[in-house]
Design a protein around this motif. Sequence first.
Motif, short mmCIF file in Angstrom:
data_model
loop_
_atom_site.label_atom_id
_atom_site.label_comp_id
_atom_site.label_asym_id
_atom_site.label_seq_id
_atom_site.Cartn_x
_atom_site.Cartn_y
_atom_site.Cartn_z
N GLY A 12 4.88 8.51 -5.34
CA GLY A 12 4.77 7.50 -4.29
C GLY A 12 4.30 8.07 -2.98
N SER A 13 3.66 9.22 -3.03
CA SER A 13 3.25 9.89 -1.79
C SER A 13 2.09 10.83 -2.07
N GLN A 58 -3.32 17.60 0.99
CA GLN A 58 -3.19 16.15 0.93
C GLN A 58 -4.56 15.49 0.94
N ARG A 87 -2.91 1.38 1.49
CA ARG A 87 -2.61 2.47 2.40
C ARG A 87 -2.29 1.92 3.78
N THR A 88 -1.22 2.49 4.39
CA THR A 88 -0.90 2.20 5.79
C THR A 88 -0.76 3.55 6.50
N ARG A 146 1.90 4.83 7.47
CA ARG A 146 3.16 5.47 7.15
C ARG A 146 3.37 5.73 5.66
N GLU A 147 2.71 4.94 4.80
CA GLU A 147 2.99 5.07 3.39
C GLU A 147 1.81 4.61 2.54
N VAL A 148 1.87 4.91 1.26
CA VAL A 148 0.93 4.38 0.28
C VAL A 148 1.75 3.66 -0.78
N ARG A 149 1.19 2.59 -1.31
CA ARG A 149 1.91 1.80 -2.31
C ARG A 149 0.92 1.33 -3.36
#
Length: 316
Positions: free
Chosen positions: A22-23, A35, A56-57, A59-62
């Motif tokens: 998740g990252s 990365q 993608r944002t 702060r995070e990827v989903r």
Amino acid sequence: MPLPLLPPLNALRAFKVASLTGSFSLAADEMCVSQGAVSRHIAKLEDYLGVRLFDRTNREVRLTEVGAQYAAELQVAFERIEQATLRLHSERQRDRLKIGVFPSLANTWVMAKLQEYQSLHPDLALDIVCQTMFSDVDTHALDVMSMNTTLAYEGTQYLPLLEVELSPVCTAEIAEQIGDDPAALTQFTTLHSLRRPDHWAKWLEAAGIDPASCRATRHFENSALAYQASVAGMGVAISLTRSDNLLPVYRDLVRPFPLTLPIEESYGFAWRPSALQSPPVADFVAWFREQKRLHDSTSLSSDTLADQSDVEAFAA
């Protein structure tokens, strides 16, 4: 009829690891790449497929819905590849066993037991790789590897061998100079492992000493090197385990203080469940599990007596 083209395999692997963690950054750590490399691989795969696999944002990827479905199907495919490879490997190399060992474990009874196991199986080709870190990629290349409770990968089975118990160790000559007051450590060189930078601080705080007051420090790649420096009289190292767990070469090291600090961490061996399909791996794991039981049953009382005698000698 031409065969269908496969997506780039490195991109598929990057996507698989990123979907599990998740990252992108965690995926990069596991794959030992940057990365940015992971991000480029996944962007290349998205271009190839013509779909967006991750939202993608900053702060995070989903995973997107289609990305989650694709990840689930790929996981099945990778598992089938792994099982087919393991079967072939087992058939062609039934007499070979590949073990990965941390340097910190190589300093203990674990290494002696590896030698004993080799003596019991003289026809077995026992390959030992010693390094300070193993990635999830290594779980495919190695049959069994060193791991600890903070690093064990999901999907692996784990056999704890050494419970982490922190205490300073040094030569008898240095211990005599230090005396029985832990505060005297601020006047001596403390030897640190870059892999475990917090261990000294934890013990010092438990002893009521500000870690910042120990200004004479030396840093080493791992705990094994710090032990060796301590044996050479370079200063005081922090031991990760009881003295009876160490190889004889380190038995001359003493504990100048009775305070030991157990922490919720252990070192041991890990393996993928599918690896147990190989008879040498299954035999090795069962044998080491029994050796751990035997070691535990005989070492606790002797360790207590040894520590008490050390304390009495330096308090006299």
